[in-house]
Design a protein around this motif. Structure first.
Motif, PDB file in Angstrom:
ATOM      1  N   SER A   1      74.808  20.606  13.655  1.00  0.00           N
ATOM      2  CA  SER A   1      73.519  20.826  13.009  1.00  0.00           C
ATOM      3  C   SER A   1      73.591  22.014  12.067  1.00  0.00           C
ATOM      4  O   SER A   1      74.199  23.036  12.386  1.00  0.00           O
ATOM      5  CB  SER A   1      72.440  21.084  14.066  1.00  0.00           C
ATOM      6  OG  SER A   1      71.231  21.431  13.437  1.00  0.00           O
TER       7      SER A   1
ATOM      8  N   ALA B   1      71.303  24.025  11.412  1.00  0.00           N
ATOM      9  CA  ALA B   1      70.395  25.083  11.832  1.00  0.00           C
ATOM     10  C   ALA B   1      70.570  25.352  13.320  1.00  0.00           C
ATOM     11  O   ALA B   1      71.220  24.603  14.036  1.00  0.00           O
ATOM     12  CB  ALA B   1      68.948  24.684  11.548  1.00  0.00           C
TER      13      ALA B   1
ATOM     14  N   ASP C   1      66.063  24.527  18.362  1.00  0.00           N
ATOM     15  CA  ASP C   1      64.631  24.573  18.078  1.00  0.00           C
ATOM     16  C   ASP C   1      64.384  24.212  16.608  1.00  0.00           C
ATOM     17  O   ASP C   1      63.990  25.044  15.803  1.00  0.00           O
ATOM     18  CB  ASP C   1      64.022  25.936  18.416  1.00  0.00           C
ATOM     19  CG  ASP C   1      64.106  26.261  19.902  1.00  0.00           C
ATOM     20  OD1 ASP C   1      63.745  25.393  20.709  1.00  0.00           O
ATOM     21  OD2 ASP C   1      64.545  27.360  20.243  1.00  0.00           O
ATOM     22  N   TYR C   2      64.654  22.946  16.292  1.00  0.00           N
ATOM     23  CA  TYR C   2      64.428  22.460  14.937  1.00  0.00           C
ATOM     24  C   TYR C   2      63.873  21.043  15.006  1.00  0.00           C
ATOM     25  O   TYR C   2      64.021  20.330  16.001  1.00  0.00           O
ATOM     26  CB  TYR C   2      65.716  22.463  14.108  1.00  0.00           C
ATOM     27  CG  TYR C   2      66.783  21.504  14.605  1.00  0.00           C
ATOM     28  CD1 TYR C   2      66.763  20.158  14.257  1.00  0.00           C
ATOM     29  CD2 TYR C   2      67.811  21.952  15.431  1.00  0.00           C
ATOM     30  CE1 TYR C   2      67.723  19.273  14.701  1.00  0.00           C
ATOM     31  CE2 TYR C   2      68.782  21.080  15.891  1.00  0.00           C
ATOM     32  CZ  TYR C   2      68.735  19.741  15.524  1.00  0.00           C
ATOM     33  OH  TYR C   2      69.697  18.870  15.994  1.00  0.00           O
TER      34      TYR C   2
ATOM     35  N   TYR D   1      63.698  17.753  12.081  1.00  0.00           N
ATOM     36  CA  TYR D   1      63.893  17.181  10.753  1.00  0.00           C
ATOM     37  C   TYR D   1      63.285  15.785  10.761  1.00  0.00           C
ATOM     38  O   TYR D   1      63.733  14.914  11.511  1.00  0.00           O
ATOM     39  CB  TYR D   1      65.372  17.103  10.383  1.00  0.00           C
ATOM     40  CG  TYR D   1      66.059  18.441  10.309  1.00  0.00           C
ATOM     41  CD1 TYR D   1      65.722  19.378   9.336  1.00  0.00           C
ATOM     42  CD2 TYR D   1      67.044  18.778  11.228  1.00  0.00           C
ATOM     43  CE1 TYR D   1      66.348  20.608   9.282  1.00  0.00           C
ATOM     44  CE2 TYR D   1      67.680  20.012  11.175  1.00  0.00           C
ATOM     45  CZ  TYR D   1      67.327  20.920  10.204  1.00  0.00           C
ATOM     46  OH  TYR D   1      67.948  22.142  10.154  1.00  0.00           O
TER      47      TYR D   1
ATOM     48  N   TYR E   1      65.558  16.221  16.564  1.00  0.00           N
ATOM     49  CA  TYR E   1      64.966  17.477  17.017  1.00  0.00           C
ATOM     50  C   TYR E   1      65.765  18.029  18.183  1.00  0.00           C
ATOM     51  O   TYR E   1      66.515  17.314  18.854  1.00  0.00           O
ATOM     52  CB  TYR E   1      63.509  17.253  17.457  1.00  0.00           C
ATOM     53  CG  TYR E   1      63.296  15.971  18.231  1.00  0.00           C
ATOM     54  CD1 TYR E   1      63.485  15.903  19.609  1.00  0.00           C
ATOM     55  CD2 TYR E   1      62.936  14.799  17.562  1.00  0.00           C
ATOM     56  CE1 TYR E   1      63.322  14.725  20.303  1.00  0.00           C
ATOM     57  CE2 TYR E   1      62.773  13.619  18.245  1.00  0.00           C
ATOM     58  CZ  TYR E   1      62.964  13.578  19.615  1.00  0.00           C
ATOM     59  OH  TYR E   1      62.807  12.403  20.286  1.00  0.00           O
TER      60      TYR E   1
ATOM     61  N   SER F   1      65.162  21.254  21.309  1.00  0.00           N
ATOM     62  CA  SER F   1      64.339  22.304  21.882  1.00  0.00           C
ATOM     63  C   SER F   1      65.141  23.091  22.922  1.00  0.00           C
ATOM     64  O   SER F   1      65.824  22.493  23.759  1.00  0.00           O
ATOM     65  CB  SER F   1      63.091  21.710  22.541  1.00  0.00           C
ATOM     66  OG  SER F   1      62.343  22.712  23.209  1.00  0.00           O
TER      67      SER F   1
ATOM     68  N   PRO G   1      58.765  24.529  17.181  1.00  0.00           N
ATOM     69  CA  PRO G   1      58.409  24.121  15.817  1.00  0.00           C
ATOM     70  C   PRO G   1      57.784  22.731  15.741  1.00  0.00           C
ATOM     71  O   PRO G   1      57.845  21.940  16.685  1.00  0.00           O
ATOM     72  CB  PRO G   1      59.764  24.120  15.104  1.00  0.00           C
ATOM     73  CG  PRO G   1      60.719  23.683  16.171  1.00  0.00           C
ATOM     74  CD  PRO G   1      60.189  24.251  17.465  1.00  0.00           C
TER      75      PRO G   1
ATOM     76  N   GLY H   1      57.655  19.458  12.671  1.00  0.00           N
ATOM     77  CA  GLY H   1      58.322  19.009  11.457  1.00  0.00           C
ATOM     78  C   GLY H   1      57.535  17.917  10.773  1.00  0.00           C
ATOM     79  O   GLY H   1      57.652  16.739  11.142  1.00  0.00           O
TER      80      GLY H   1
END
Length: 236
Positions: A132, A134, A137-138, A140, A162, A164, A222, A224
């Motif tokens: 990934s 990033a 915790d993302y 897209y 995603y 978490s 987050p 998205g």
């Protein structure tokens, strides 16, 4: 063959049945004193034709029609599995949680999700984290896009991946035409998790115009959001 099927799925808004049948048909029955709607709709059979499926829906206090995988007829579960398999062998019907459909819409939720024990040094390595771009915790997300024809049922899906670092809820919504056609799903994870989701919904538009679409996913930290458009064209 797999590439061809995925290309077909990517342009589902271009495809629609040409017959005179209604896009969805509701039939009310009662089971154990509870009002249940059997909503039938036409979906691609992935062999060049169409198949009519029947979803068993209940209504919640907010007025949404609720789909739960484990309450469906075997034939409906089989089609749900077929629909999800077109995205890859790892995708399965969402069997936990529930889907909330707007009036007149039908749809499916497909997921590829894993949970990881919190604080366990021997927890399985997450094979996608290192790839990934990033940190964890993302979210897209990608919204539906494409073209459709006036007065003809069309099928769209949004996608998201995603991750978490903590337990909590994952919610996702795909919507078309300012939310008039909508499929919302939610689930809860008791430990950190990672996943991909494909969320489909049907819709019909009666005038040529540009309609908005969206795919919105939230995990504990987050959210998205993603937006797109579908151009609804006059039939030749």
């Amino acid at each position: 063959m797999r590439t061809l099927i995925l290309m077909m799925l990517a342009i589902l808004p271009l495809l629609a049945h040409a017959g005179g049948e209604l896009p969805t048909q509701d039939r009310v029955v009662f089971e154990d004193g509870q009002r249940v709607v059997l909503r039938s709709s036409l979906w691609p059979d992935f062999e060049g034709g169409w198949i009519r499926t029947e979803q068993k829906l209940t209504v919640n206090p907010e007025g949404s029609w609720v789909y739960r995988y484990d309450t469906q007829l075997p034939e409906t579960q089989k089609y749900h599995q077929l629909y999800c398999s077109q995205f890859g062998a790892q995708f399965q019907p969402m069997t936990k949680g529930e889907s909330h459909l707007s009036d007149g819409s039908a749809g499916w939720a497909c997921v590829d999700e894993m949970e990881f024990p919190s604080g366990d040094e021997n927890a399985p390595h997450n094979p996608r984290s290192s790839a990934s771009p990033a940190a964890i915790d993302y979210v897209y997300a990608t919204a539906p896009s494409g073209t459709a024809q006036v007065g003809v049922n069309f099928f769209s899906y949004g996608s998201a991946r995603y991750e978490s670092s903590q337990s909590g809820s994952r919610s996702a919504t795909v919507h078309v035409d300012n939310g008039r056609c909508r499929n919302f799903v939610s689930d809860y994870f008791s430990s950190p998790f990672i996943g991909d989701i494909r969320l489909g919904v049907s819709c019909i538009v009666q005038q040529p115009r540009l309609v908005s679409t969206g795919m919105d996913v939230c995990i504990p930290k987050p959210c998205g959001p993603a937006s797109g458009t579908i151009s609804v064209l006059q039939r030749d």
